[in-house]
Write a protein that holds these residues in place. Sequence first.
Motif, PDB file in Angstrom:
ATOM      1  N   HIS A   1    -138.687  56.095 -44.605  1.00 21.98           N
ATOM      2  CA  HIS A   1    -137.690  55.414 -43.792  1.00 21.98           C
ATOM      3  C   HIS A   1    -136.350  55.518 -44.497  1.00 21.98           C
ATOM      4  N   ILE A   2    -135.315  55.849 -43.740  1.00 24.27           N
ATOM      5  CA  ILE A   2    -134.015  56.120 -44.336  1.00 24.27           C
ATOM      6  C   ILE A   2    -132.985  55.089 -43.871  1.00 24.27           C
ATOM      7  N   ALA A   3    -132.526  54.283 -44.813  1.00 24.41           N
ATOM      8  CA  ALA A   3    -131.407  53.359 -44.626  1.00 24.41           C
ATOM      9  C   ALA A   3    -130.982  52.913 -46.015  1.00 24.41           C
ATOM     10  N   ASP A   4    -129.762  52.484 -46.138  1.00 19.31           N
ATOM     11  CA  ASP A   4    -129.231  52.097 -47.443  1.00 19.31           C
ATOM     12  C   ASP A   4    -129.320  50.585 -47.652  1.00 19.31           C
ATOM     13  N   THR A   5    -129.217  50.179 -48.897  1.00 21.03           N
ATOM     14  CA  THR A   5    -129.276  48.759 -49.242  1.00 21.03           C
ATOM     15  C   THR A   5    -128.636  48.560 -50.602  1.00 21.03           C
ATOM     16  N   PHE A   6    -128.284  47.314 -50.916  1.00 18.32           N
ATOM     17  CA  PHE A   6    -127.790  46.976 -52.243  1.00 18.32           C
ATOM     18  C   PHE A   6    -128.955  46.567 -53.142  1.00 18.32           C
ATOM     19  N   ASN A   7    -128.737  46.735 -54.434  1.00 19.90           N
ATOM     20  CA  ASN A   7    -129.714  46.312 -55.431  1.00 19.90           C
ATOM     21  C   ASN A   7    -129.584  44.807 -55.647  1.00 19.90           C
ATOM     22  N   HIS A   8    -130.532  44.047 -55.095  1.00 17.75           N
ATOM     23  CA  HIS A   8    -130.454  42.591 -55.172  1.00 17.75           C
ATOM     24  C   HIS A   8    -130.621  42.072 -56.599  1.00 17.75           C
ATOM     25  N   LYS A   9    -131.085  42.936 -57.510  1.00 20.45           N
ATOM     26  CA  LYS A   9    -131.299  42.519 -58.892  1.00 20.45           C
ATOM     27  C   LYS A   9    -130.070  42.761 -59.766  1.00 20.45           C
ATOM     28  N   ALA A  10    -129.072  43.463 -59.215  1.00 20.28           N
ATOM     29  CA  ALA A  10    -127.923  43.876 -60.014  1.00 20.28           C
ATOM     30  C   ALA A  10    -126.943  42.724 -60.242  1.00 20.28           C
ATOM     31  N   SER A  11    -125.963  43.005 -61.086  1.00 17.20           N
ATOM     32  CA  SER A  11    -124.911  42.030 -61.400  1.00 17.20           C
ATOM     33  C   SER A  11    -125.503  40.691 -61.856  1.00 17.20           C
ATOM     34  N   SER A  12    -126.430  40.794 -62.797  1.00 19.86           N
ATOM     35  CA  SER A  12    -127.103  39.610 -63.362  1.00 19.86           C
ATOM     36  C   SER A  12    -127.806  38.786 -62.283  1.00 19.86           C
ATOM     37  N   GLY A  13    -128.293  39.481 -61.255  1.00 21.75           N
ATOM     38  CA  GLY A  13    -128.967  38.788 -60.176  1.00 21.75           C
ATOM     39  C   GLY A  13    -128.026  38.111 -59.202  1.00 21.75           C
ATOM     40  N   LEU A  14    -126.738  38.426 -59.281  1.00 18.01           N
ATOM     41  CA  LEU A  14    -125.740  37.754 -58.442  1.00 18.01           C
ATOM     42  C   LEU A  14    -125.151  38.685 -57.380  1.00 18.01           C
ATOM     43  N   ARG A  15    -125.821  39.811 -57.119  1.00 22.15           N
ATOM     44  CA  ARG A  15    -125.351  40.679 -56.038  1.00 22.15           C
ATOM     45  C   ARG A  15    -125.364  39.888 -54.720  1.00 22.15           C
ATOM     46  N   TYR A  16    -126.393  39.073 -54.547  1.00 23.38           N
ATOM     47  CA  TYR A  16    -126.439  38.107 -53.456  1.00 23.38           C
ATOM     48  C   TYR A  16    -126.476  36.717 -54.085  1.00 23.38           C
TER      49      TYR A  16
END
Length: 299
Positions: free
Chosen positions: A213-228
Motif C-alpha cells: 500500500h502506497i501513501a506517506d506518513t510522518f514518523n510519530h516516534k521522531a522529535s523526541s516523540g513530539l512529532r504529534y
Amino acid sequence: MKIALDPFMHRHLSLDQLPSKVAELGYEWIELSPRADFLEWFKAPRVFPDRIKSFKKALNDANVGIASLLPMYRWASNDEEERKAAVRHWKRAIEIAVELGVDTMNSEFGRGPHPDKGTCYCCHTGSMIEACEDAWWRSMEELVPIFEKEGINLHIEPHPEDWVETLQPSVDLIRTVNSPRVKFLYCTPHTFYFGDDTVAMLRECADVLAHVHIADTFNHKASSGLRYIINPPGSSARVHQHLNIGQGEVPWDDFYRTLAEIGFDGVMTACVFAWEEKADESGKFMRSEMQRYVDQYFK
C-alpha cells in the motif's frame, strides 16, 4: 505488477461509476475497500446478482479490473458469536470474489471485539492479545482451506491498534500458516509502527511479500516523540496518515530500490485518504509518482 487505486475518497460515487472514475485517473486496477453498497465494514456483504452483473459491466466498459477485494470483518474477536459471524461474512465475500473472477483479497489482522463486547477495543495494551490471536487462528483454520480450494490469494497487513501491529511477528504468523495462498501486505503509511529500517524490513519479509500500500506518513516516534502532541499525555491513541508521496517521511527511494532488488511483482495500491477535497488531483499525482519510481528502479 498491478498498480491499483483504493477509491475510498470517491465513495460518494455509485459502485457502477467507480470504474470509469478509476480509468479517468489513469489506473487499470481497483482495490475495492469497504463501502456500504458492497462489502460493508464488519457487516454481511450487500451483494446480489443484479449488483454483480451491473458492476461487471461497468468494469468491462471502462476496461478496468479488480486487483483485490478488501473485506474487514472481526475474525480476531474473542467473542465467539462475533467471530463466527465474521467467518460467515468472509465465506460470502470469497464467493463474491469467485463470481467476479477476482483472484486476490486483502485485509488486516484485526482489532479484536466490537467495543460493546469487550473491555478493550484495541489490543496493543496486551489485555487481549492472546485471546485475539487464538480467535484469529480458529478463523484461519476454517478459511485457509477455502482460499486454497477456490484459488484465491489472501494478503494480510498489521495495522496500528491491531493485536499485532509490527512487522514481526506478522511475517512469522503468515509463514506459520504455511499456505502458498497467504502472503504479507506491507502498508507504507504504517512504516514507523513496523520498525525503523525500511530496507531491512523489506528484505526480512521478501519471501512472503505480495502486496504494498502506497501513501506517506510522518514518523510519530521522531522529535523526541513530539512529532504529534496528544492530550492527555500518555494516551494510548495510535496516529498515522495516508498522505500523497512526498508529504511525509517514508524513505521512498530506499523503499522502491529495495522492492526492485527483492524482485517484487505483486499488487501496488495507492491508498491516500487525506485529501477528499482534492481526490482527483491526488489520484492522478499518485499514479504518476508510483510509475516514476517503478520506471526508475525496476529496470
